[in-house]
Design an enzyme around this catalytic site. Structure first.
Site, mmCIF file in Angstrom:
data_model
loop_
_atom_site.group_PDB
_atom_site.id
_atom_site.type_symbol
_atom_site.label_atom_id
_atom_site.label_comp_id
_atom_site.label_asym_id
_atom_site.label_seq_id
_atom_site.Cartn_x
_atom_site.Cartn_y
_atom_site.Cartn_z
ATOM 1 N N LYS A 24 0.839 -1.205 0.000
ATOM 2 C CA LYS A 24 0.000 0.000 0.000
ATOM 3 C C LYS A 24 0.875 1.256 0.000
ATOM 4 C CE LYS A 24 -3.946 -2.184 2.236
ATOM 5 N NZ LYS A 24 -4.557 -2.615 3.498
ATOM 6 N N GLN A 34 -4.740 -1.194 9.766
ATOM 7 C CA GLN A 34 -4.700 -2.539 9.178
ATOM 8 C C GLN A 34 -5.347 -3.547 10.126
ATOM 9 O OE1 GLN A 34 -3.468 -3.251 6.002
ATOM 10 N NE2 GLN A 34 -4.225 -5.326 6.361
ATOM 11 N N ASP A 84 -11.072 3.437 4.278
ATOM 12 C CA ASP A 84 -11.510 2.038 4.189
ATOM 13 C C ASP A 84 -13.034 1.952 4.148
ATOM 14 O OD1 ASP A 84 -9.680 0.022 3.877
ATOM 15 O OD2 ASP A 84 -9.197 -0.138 6.025
#
Ligand code: NAD
Length: 298
Positions: free
Chosen positions: A55, A99, A122
């Protein structure tokens, strides 16, 4: 209709990243700064570390700033929440990604609830889930299902009136996928672990999205000829060569390929789209924070 097409998510994601890169150049010219994505990694989980590294690399490649915050698995809930609050207040940061999964002693939901919804790239915060549910276009939408929708629209154009079956009801993939397909006026069924006669439910679908996490459980014979299949599953299984492993999806692709209109491969289908959409969401969040119109075509 030509059957047996592999839907190349890798190539589509590369094109999308190209358009995002152009959008970033435009953003920098107008805002006088780069969009910034902060990724928080707690602990040493090898798969999570690989995701975070890729990422970060992809973020820099499209011209954005990448900020990585690595914290030991022993971090307390209060310390993690404090870090998220700092990032909420950091003007350089447009997107915050924590994460998942977090170590067991930490509460995923409480940490996600702390993220400023405007920086929730997200799309997991209840404010964004709620906006998606009511069709508010300012929602930041979870990356994997939005990537799946982009591939479907690219393949099929207008999705209106199509029968769509989503297998899996997680908050990360299944539920937002169903909401997106409903938003495109599909007739949507969500199947899950308690669904009766999954084979016949799947067989009525023009569009199948499989997000279960069970290797090749969707059999080729379940899929209607001419259907389009998006395989979200990532399952590690033993390879033919002893001691080696390989990644397969949730769909038995070898059985399905001859009679589908299109199917995403695993790997190389949905996976690359997820990261590209994360960058897209970061640019969209940055544009909104600066009062700029989000770039068209993303
Ligand atoms: P999850 O475990 O949270 O949800 C799985 C869902 O599958 C559940 O809703 C459950 O009801 C359903 N299910 C389980 N067994 C079933 C059965 N026998 N029949 C029908 N439904 C069943 O998983 P998730 O986070 O939604 O992820 C699903 C898969 O997608 C996993 O393999 C994951 O690794 C993968 N994934 C891939 C990406 C990507 O970028 N490609 C992103 C996220 C998740």
């Amino acid at each position: 209709m030509t059957l047996g097409k592999t839907i190349d998510g890798k190539a589509f994601a590369a094109k999308l990243r190209g358009r995002i890169g152009e959008g970033v150049t435009d953003f920098v010219a107008k805002a006088g700064r780069k969009p910034g994505l902060a990724v928080v990694l707690v602990g040493e989980d090898p798969a999570s570390s690989v995701y975070v590294r890729s990422k970060g690399k992809a973020t820099v490649e499209v011209g954005m700033e990448s900020y990585e915050f690595k914290r030991p698995a022993t971090i307390s809930q209060e310390e993690l929440i404090e870090l998220v609050e700092e990032l909420n207040g950091d003007p350089r940061v447009d997107g915050i990604l924590v994460q998942l999964p977090l170590p067991k002693h930490l509460d995923d939901a409480a940490v996600i609830a702390t993220i400023n919804p405007a920086k929730d790239v997200d799309g997991f915060h209840v404010v964004n889930a709620g906006k998606l549910a009511v069709g508010d276009p300012s929602a930041l939408v979870p990356c994997t299902p939005l990537g799946c929708l982009m591939l479907l629209k690219d393949e099929l154009g207008d999705l209106s009136g199509k029968e769509a079956v989503v297998i899996g009801r997680s908050n990360i993939v299944g539920k937002p996928m169903a909401a997106l397909l409903l938003g495109e006026s599909c007739t949507v069924t969500i199947a899950h672990s308690r669904t009766q006669d999954l084979a016949s439910v799947v067989h009525r679908a023009d569009i199948v999205v499989a997000a279960v996490g069970r290797p090749e459980m969707i059999k080729g014979s379940w899929i209607k000829p001419g259907a389009t299949v998006i395989d979200v599953g990532i399952n590690r299984v033993p390879a033919e060569e002893e001691g080696k492993s390989k990644i397969v999806g949730d769909v038995a692709t070898a059985e399905a390929i001859s009679h589908v209109a299109g199917i995403t491969p695993v790997p190389g289908g949905v996976g690359p789209m997820t990261i590209a959409v994360l960058l897209r969401n970061t640019l969209v969040a940055a544009s909104a924070r600066e009062g700029l119109t989000a770039p068209a075509g993303l």
